[in-house]
Design a protein around this motif. Structure first.
Motif, mmCIF file in Angstrom:
data_model
loop_
_atom_site.group_PDB
_atom_site.id
_atom_site.type_symbol
_atom_site.label_atom_id
_atom_site.label_comp_id
_atom_site.label_asym_id
_atom_site.label_seq_id
_atom_site.Cartn_x
_atom_site.Cartn_y
_atom_site.Cartn_z
ATOM 1 N N MET A 185 38.944 23.413 103.214
ATOM 2 C CA MET A 185 39.681 22.209 102.841
ATOM 3 C C MET A 185 39.099 21.639 101.545
ATOM 4 S SD MET A 185 40.527 18.849 105.099
ATOM 5 C CE MET A 185 39.005 17.979 104.852
ATOM 6 N N GLU A 186 37.782 21.636 101.447
ATOM 7 C CA GLU A 186 37.127 21.162 100.230
ATOM 8 C C GLU A 186 37.576 21.990 99.031
ATOM 9 O OE1 GLU A 186 32.574 21.275 98.589
ATOM 10 O OE2 GLU A 186 32.875 20.634 100.654
ATOM 11 N N ASP A 187 37.609 23.282 99.174
ATOM 12 C CA ASP A 187 38.029 24.161 98.072
ATOM 13 C C ASP A 187 39.470 23.893 97.661
ATOM 14 O OD1 ASP A 187 35.524 25.355 98.074
ATOM 15 O OD2 ASP A 187 36.167 27.051 99.313
ATOM 16 N N ARG A 188 40.337 23.669 98.633
ATOM 17 C CA ARG A 188 41.753 23.430 98.322
ATOM 18 C C ARG A 188 41.982 22.071 97.679
ATOM 19 N NH1 ARG A 188 41.943 25.780 103.249
ATOM 20 N NH2 ARG A 188 42.372 23.835 104.338
ATOM 21 N N HIS A 189 41.162 21.090 98.011
ATOM 22 C CA HIS A 189 41.344 19.740 97.460
ATOM 23 C C HIS A 189 40.640 19.542 96.123
ATOM 24 C CE1 HIS A 189 42.268 17.849 101.638
ATOM 25 N NE2 HIS A 189 43.226 18.626 101.208
ATOM 26 N N TRP A 190 39.707 20.402 95.791
ATOM 27 C CA TRP A 190 38.891 20.195 94.608
ATOM 28 C C TRP A 190 39.719 20.127 93.328
ATOM 29 C CZ3 TRP A 190 34.976 17.789 93.224
ATOM 30 C CH2 TRP A 190 34.379 18.004 91.991
ATOM 31 N N HIS A 191 40.777 20.910 93.207
ATOM 32 C CA HIS A 191 41.560 20.909 91.971
ATOM 33 C C HIS A 191 42.149 19.533 91.662
ATOM 34 C CE1 HIS A 191 44.833 21.480 94.863
ATOM 35 N NE2 HIS A 191 45.641 21.045 93.927
ATOM 36 N N THR A 192 42.428 18.742 92.681
ATOM 37 C CA THR A 192 42.918 17.375 92.493
ATOM 38 C C THR A 192 41.764 16.382 92.429
ATOM 39 O OG1 THR A 192 44.935 17.908 93.701
ATOM 40 C CG2 THR A 192 44.396 15.571 93.456
ATOM 41 N N ALA A 193 40.819 16.516 93.318
ATOM 42 C CA ALA A 193 39.714 15.561 93.416
ATOM 43 C C ALA A 193 38.891 15.498 92.137
ATOM 44 C CB ALA A 193 38.820 15.921 94.595
ATOM 45 N N LYS A 194 38.707 16.614 91.464
ATOM 46 C CA LYS A 194 37.867 16.607 90.264
ATOM 47 C C LYS A 194 38.449 15.706 89.178
ATOM 48 C CE LYS A 194 39.836 20.839 88.335
ATOM 49 N NZ LYS A 194 39.561 22.245 88.036
ATOM 50 N N HIS A 195 39.771 15.608 89.106
ATOM 51 C CA HIS A 195 40.400 14.736 88.107
ATOM 52 C C HIS A 195 40.216 13.262 88.469
ATOM 53 C CE1 HIS A 195 42.128 18.182 86.120
ATOM 54 N NE2 HIS A 195 42.635 18.590 87.261
ATOM 55 N N VAL A 196 40.323 12.958 89.742
ATOM 56 C CA VAL A 196 40.128 11.580 90.210
ATOM 57 C C VAL A 196 38.681 11.159 89.986
ATOM 58 C CG1 VAL A 196 40.159 10.083 92.235
ATOM 59 C CG2 VAL A 196 41.995 11.747 91.893
#
Length: 71
Positions: free
Chosen positions: A19-30
């Protein structure tokens, strides 16, 4: 099964990492837009596996506290 129970099951079996890997592409921008500075104290509500605090630690936050409903 409730969302909390499902996440607890995911964490126990190691699937929270996916889940962390899948969310990272969005979270890194935030996280890049968060106005944190070296030495700041950060409170992460709903921290999950804590990946946001780990990323902010790389930016030099002083302390990070994570709270989550999951054990």
């Amino acid at each position: 099964m409730s969302v909390r129970e499902e996440f607890d099951d995911w964490a126990a079996s190691g699937r929270d990492r996916g889940m962390e890997d899948r969310h990272w592409h969005t979270a890194k921008h935030v996280l890049a837009r968060m106005p944190v500075e070296p030495g700041d104290v950060v409170l992460d509500l709903g921290t999950g596996s804590g990946y946001a605090l780990r990323a902010l630690r790389e930016r030099g936050i002083g302390r990070g506290y994570g709270l989550d409903g999951a054990p």
